[in-house]
Design an enzyme around this catalytic site. Structure first.
Site, PDB file in Angstrom:
ATOM      1  N   GLY A  13      69.560 -78.875 -99.500  1.00 43.00           N
ATOM      2  CA  GLY A  13      69.362 -79.744-100.652  1.00 43.00           C
ATOM      3  C   GLY A  13      70.539 -80.657-100.934  1.00 43.00           C
ATOM      4  N   ASP A  33      73.454 -78.233 -88.843  1.00 40.72           N
ATOM      5  CA  ASP A  33      72.591 -77.250 -89.498  1.00 40.72           C
ATOM      6  C   ASP A  33      71.849 -76.458 -88.430  1.00 40.72           C
ATOM      7  OD1 ASP A  33      70.695 -75.924 -91.347  1.00 40.72           O
ATOM      8  OD2 ASP A  33      71.352 -77.459 -92.764  1.00 40.72           O
ATOM      9  N   GLY A  73      77.053 -75.160 -95.617  1.00 43.07           N
ATOM     10  CA  GLY A  73      76.148 -74.282 -94.888  1.00 43.07           C
ATOM     11  C   GLY A  73      76.178 -72.849 -95.390  1.00 43.07           C
ATOM     12  N   SER A  76      71.907 -70.159-100.197  1.00 40.95           N
ATOM     13  CA  SER A  76      72.229 -70.734-101.505  1.00 40.95           C
ATOM     14  C   SER A  76      71.677 -69.912-102.661  1.00 40.95           C
ATOM     15  CB  SER A  76      71.682 -72.160-101.590  1.00 40.95           C
ATOM     16  OG  SER A  76      70.273 -72.179-101.434  1.00 40.95           O
ATOM     17  N   SER A 112      80.666 -71.825-106.112  1.00 38.37           N
ATOM     18  CA  SER A 112      79.556 -71.809-107.067  1.00 38.37           C
ATOM     19  C   SER A 112      80.016 -71.255-108.406  1.00 38.37           C
ATOM     20  CB  SER A 112      78.413 -70.943-106.519  1.00 38.37           C
ATOM     21  OG  SER A 112      77.422 -70.723-107.501  1.00 38.37           O
ATOM     22  N   HIS A 114      78.465 -69.109-109.758  1.00 37.30           N
ATOM     23  CA  HIS A 114      78.114 -67.687-109.686  1.00 37.30           C
ATOM     24  C   HIS A 114      79.261 -66.831-109.171  1.00 37.30           C
ATOM     25  CE1 HIS A 114      74.128 -68.504-111.058  1.00 37.30           C
ATOM     26  NE2 HIS A 114      74.006 -69.452-110.152  1.00 37.30           N
ATOM     27  N   TYR A 138      75.612 -63.040-103.532  1.00 39.33           N
ATOM     28  CA  TYR A 138      75.858 -64.470-103.310  1.00 39.33           C
ATOM     29  C   TYR A 138      77.156 -64.898-104.002  1.00 39.33           C
ATOM     30  CZ  TYR A 138      75.395 -69.504-104.088  1.00 39.33           C
ATOM     31  OH  TYR A 138      75.633 -70.853-104.167  1.00 39.33           O
ATOM     32  N   LYS A 142      80.993 -66.350-102.537  1.00 42.90           N
ATOM     33  CA  LYS A 142      81.739 -67.536-102.955  1.00 42.90           C
ATOM     34  C   LYS A 142      83.173 -67.172-103.346  1.00 42.90           C
ATOM     35  CE  LYS A 142      78.414 -70.277-102.060  1.00 42.90           C
ATOM     36  NZ  LYS A 142      78.514 -71.167-100.885  1.00 42.90           N
ATOM     37  N   ARG A 176      69.709 -74.762-118.821  1.00 40.10           N
ATOM     38  CA  ARG A 176      71.125 -74.504-118.563  1.00 40.10           C
ATOM     39  C   ARG A 176      71.786 -75.673-117.841  1.00 40.10           C
ATOM     40  NH1 ARG A 176      73.345 -70.327-116.402  1.00 40.10           N
ATOM     41  NH2 ARG A 176      74.659 -71.204-114.767  1.00 40.10           N
TER      42      ARG A 176
END
Length: 266
Positions: A13, A33, A73, A76, A112, A114, A138, A142, A176
């Protein structure tokens, strides 16, 4: 001299959104990719490479002659630990090691929000370099990516900038993101600033637009030359009801839900 920028995860994306926005005269985009990347359009200066970020010899070859790498890469969203470990953590280490071996001076790593998802929502902006509190495997990946970036700067001298992206889409897809959205145009502005910043060393910056409801500091990103121009507020009327109660409690919102608990023992 032609500038060569490598983008991993170029079929994803964010990579797809960046491709036309980073194109410019005197620059070649090398798009990597495991998924097919659309072939160049007429007049488009791109090179498409089918390759996994976990393939060290292949990555070393693909990074030859590059001026910078934008590492997008990986998975996500949340996934099984084995996949997160291999693709996101080992993949990031592979990209950094390939950059070191190929003599690439700068790597921009997609981190991220996150990575800090279990931090409680505060009244003010979350500061730059907020201490990690990942909300998922995930998010852990990160945090590991940021740690690897720090190591490869301190040990080998690479310039590494980790971008804690809030959410980069054509327009916000949930309430959000009125706070966390990074517009595609601002994403390109941020990447251009990070490519051009002189001798940044190791940095961690928030990747968000200048949203009226913004949760995150932009001080460090602005110090590196980022000048955001977009604000998610114009989409507020389209997002009625697209709200998760956890957004009011944690920076990670729904990623902190018990629904994402690790699988129970067999």
């Amino acid at each position: 001299m032609t500038q060569r920028i490598v983008i991993t995860g170029a079929a994803g994306g964010v990579g797809t959104l960046l491709r036309p926005r980073l194109a410019r005269q005197g620059r070649t985009l090398r798009l990597l990719d495991v998924a097919p990347v659309p072939e160049p359009a007429e007049g488009e200066d791109v090179e498409c490479v089918r390759l996994s970020v976990t393939d060290l010899p292949g990555m070393r070859e693909a990074l030859a002659g590059a001026d910078a790498v934008i590492h997008l890469g990986g998975l996500s969203v949340e996934g099984p630990w084995e996949q997160i470990l291999d693709i996101n953590i080992n993949g990031t280490r592979t990209v950094l090691e390939a950059a070191r071996r190929a003599g690439v001076p700068r790597v921009i790593v997609a981190s991220s929000s996150h990575a800090v998802g279990f931090h409680p929502r505060g009244e003010g902006e979350a500061p730059d370099y907020l201490f990690p509190r990942p909300d998922t495997y995930y998010g852990v990946s990160k945090v590991a990516a940021e740690a690897l970036g720090s190591l490869y700067h301190d040990r080998y001298g690479l310039d590494v900038i980790c971008v804690r992206i809030g959410g980069c889409f054509e327009k916000p897809i949930a309430t959000r993101q009125l706070a966390t959205w990074l517009s595609p145009d601002d994403c390109a502005r941020l990447m251009e600033a990070l490519i051009a910043a002189p001798s940044p060393g190791f940095r961690v910056v928030w990747g968000v637009s200048d949203n009226a409801r913004r949760w995150f500091s932009l001080d460090e990103a602005r110090a590196l030359g980022y000048e955001p121009e977009d604000d998610a507020e114009r989409f507020a009327g389209e997002l009625e009801g697209r709200h998760d109660p956890l957004d009011e409690i944690y920076l990670g919102g729904a990623f902190c839900s018990p629904e994402l608990d690790a699988d129970p023992d067999d």
